[in-house]
Every structure is written in structure tokens, then in C-alpha cells.
Design an enzyme around this catalytic site. Structure first.
Site, PDB file in Angstrom:
ATOM      1  N   GLU A   1       0.827  -1.211   0.000  1.00 53.21           N
ATOM      2  CA  GLU A   1       0.000   0.000   0.000  1.00 53.21           C
ATOM      3  C   GLU A   1       0.859   1.259   0.000  1.00 53.21           C
ATOM      4  OE1 GLU A   1      -3.793   2.117   2.205  1.00 53.21           O
ATOM      5  OE2 GLU A   1      -2.866   0.384   3.170  1.00 53.21           O
TER       6      GLU A   1
ATOM      7  N   GLY B   1      -4.849   5.048   0.006  1.00 58.30           N
ATOM      8  CA  GLY B   1      -5.361   3.721  -0.307  1.00 58.30           C
ATOM      9  C   GLY B   1      -6.805   3.586   0.135  1.00 58.30           C
TER      10      GLY B   1
ATOM     11  N   HIS C   1      -0.796 -14.216   0.291  1.00 64.02           N
ATOM     12  CA  HIS C   1       0.555 -14.561   0.718  1.00 64.02           C
ATOM     13  C   HIS C   1       0.788 -16.033   0.362  1.00 64.02           C
ATOM     14  CE1 HIS C   1       0.226 -10.787   2.767  1.00 64.02           C
ATOM     15  NE2 HIS C   1      -0.731 -11.240   3.553  1.00 64.02           N
ATOM     16  N   VAL C   2       1.854 -16.310  -0.379  1.00 67.88           N
ATOM     17  CA  VAL C   2       2.070 -17.671  -0.860  1.00 67.88           C
ATOM     18  C   VAL C   2       3.302 -18.353  -0.262  1.00 67.88           C
ATOM     19  CG1 VAL C   2       0.818 -17.248  -3.004  1.00 67.88           C
ATOM     20  CG2 VAL C   2       3.275 -16.855  -2.941  1.00 67.88           C
TER      21      VAL C   2
ATOM     22  N   HIS D   1      -4.155   0.892 -13.775  1.00 70.95           N
ATOM     23  CA  HIS D   1      -5.088   1.931 -14.223  1.00 70.95           C
ATOM     24  C   HIS D   1      -4.671   3.241 -13.588  1.00 70.95           C
ATOM     25  CE1 HIS D   1      -8.759   4.073 -15.209  1.00 70.95           C
ATOM     26  NE2 HIS D   1      -8.824   4.427 -13.936  1.00 70.95           N
TER      27      HIS D   1
ATOM     28  N   GLY E   1      -6.258   6.622 -13.719  1.00 66.15           N
ATOM     29  CA  GLY E   1      -7.258   7.642 -13.995  1.00 66.15           C
ATOM     30  C   GLY E   1      -6.988   8.927 -13.238  1.00 66.15           C
ATOM     31  N   SER E   2      -7.855   9.891 -13.420  1.00 64.64           N
ATOM     32  CA  SER E   2      -7.671  11.184 -12.749  1.00 64.64           C
ATOM     33  C   SER E   2      -8.071  11.123 -11.278  1.00 64.64           C
ATOM     34  CB  SER E   2      -8.461  12.275 -13.467  1.00 64.64           C
ATOM     35  OG  SER E   2      -9.838  11.969 -13.443  1.00 64.64           O
TER      36      SER E   2
END
Length: 138
Positions: free
Chosen positions: A60, A78, A85-86, A103, A105-106
Site C-alpha cells: 500500500e 489507499g 501470501h504464498v 489503471h 485515472g484522474s
């Protein structure tokens, strides 16, 4: 993506990034950003492994740095973080987070972040959505 100015802002006063030991780096691509964090007593579980919450915080914060670099003068916060989590990471290792803008965007930015250990193994995948708050005009 140049994050030097954002690093300057982060260094001005204590915050979550500095408390957990995050470092942010510029990248040659305009839609990517990168961060590192050593797994230590600031961000590990009592069992000696990187906390999943610290991984989400790293992702974040990295996405916030990226959005802030793309939108100077705006506050980028955020509004959604989702991760998987792997694999566990032991104390003493360093993780690197790579963020790519999905993405831009504005008002909304969506980032895909991969966190890997020092051997390059995938640790976590995280998707972050940021809200871009533009300054009020008087």
C-alpha cells in the site's frame, strides 16, 4: 518513475514507512515503482517470519508513493488493499516489492504489486486502489 521528491517528504517526519524500514527507489519505467524492506523486529511475527500485515503495508505504501509521484501536489490514499501470501520469509531476509500501474485515472489508480524474497521467489501478490485527492482551489 522518479520518487526522489516523495522520499524527501517521507523523511521529514516519522511515519509507517520509516517505522517498518521501507525504502523506495526510482525506476526507469513511468508506470512502475520499487521498494525494499529488511525483515526484522519491526515487521516480523513473534515466530520470526514477515508479518502478512507488514507485506500489505509495504504494498500500500509503495502504491501510494507511485501515485504521489504521478500526481504531484495531490494526496493519494489507499481505499482498497487485497493480497495473497504464498510463502513465508524468515527474519534476516530482505523483500522487494515491484508495483505496476494497472489503471491511472484522474481520480483512481489501481496498482498490482508483487513482493519477492532475496532469492526472487514470489511471497505475496497485492492489488491496491488509491484515491487521488486534488487540492482545493480557493
Amino acid at each position: 518513475m522518479n520518487v526522489d521528491y516523495i522520499n524527501h517528504i517521507i523523511a521529514q517526519k516519522p511515519n509507517l514507512s520509516t517505522a517498518l524500514g521501507m525504502e523506495f527507489f526510482s525506476t526507469p519505467e513511468d508506470d512502475t515503482c520499487m521498494a525494499r524492506m529488511r525483515v526484522d523486529e519491526r515487521n516480523r511475527q513473534p515466530f520470526g517470519y514477515l508479518s502478512g500485515g507488514a507485506s500489505l503495508a509495504l504494498a500500500e505504501n509503495l502504491a501510494g508513493v507511485g501515485s504521489s509521484a504521478l500526481c504531484p501536489g495531490c494526496a493519494c490514499v489507499g481505499i482498497e488493499v487485497s493480497g495473497s501470501h504464498v510463502q513465508a520469509v524468515s527474519e534476516g531476509d530482505t523483500v522487494t516489492a515491484y508495483g505496476r500501474l494497472a489503471h491511472g485515472g484522474s481520480t483512481l489508480h489501481v496498482w498490482n504489486v508483487e513482493i519477492r524474497n532475496s532469492a526472487g521467489d514470489l511471497i505475496s501478490t497485492v492489488r491496491v486502489t488509491n484515491y487521488v485527492i486534488k487540492p482545493h482551489k480557493s
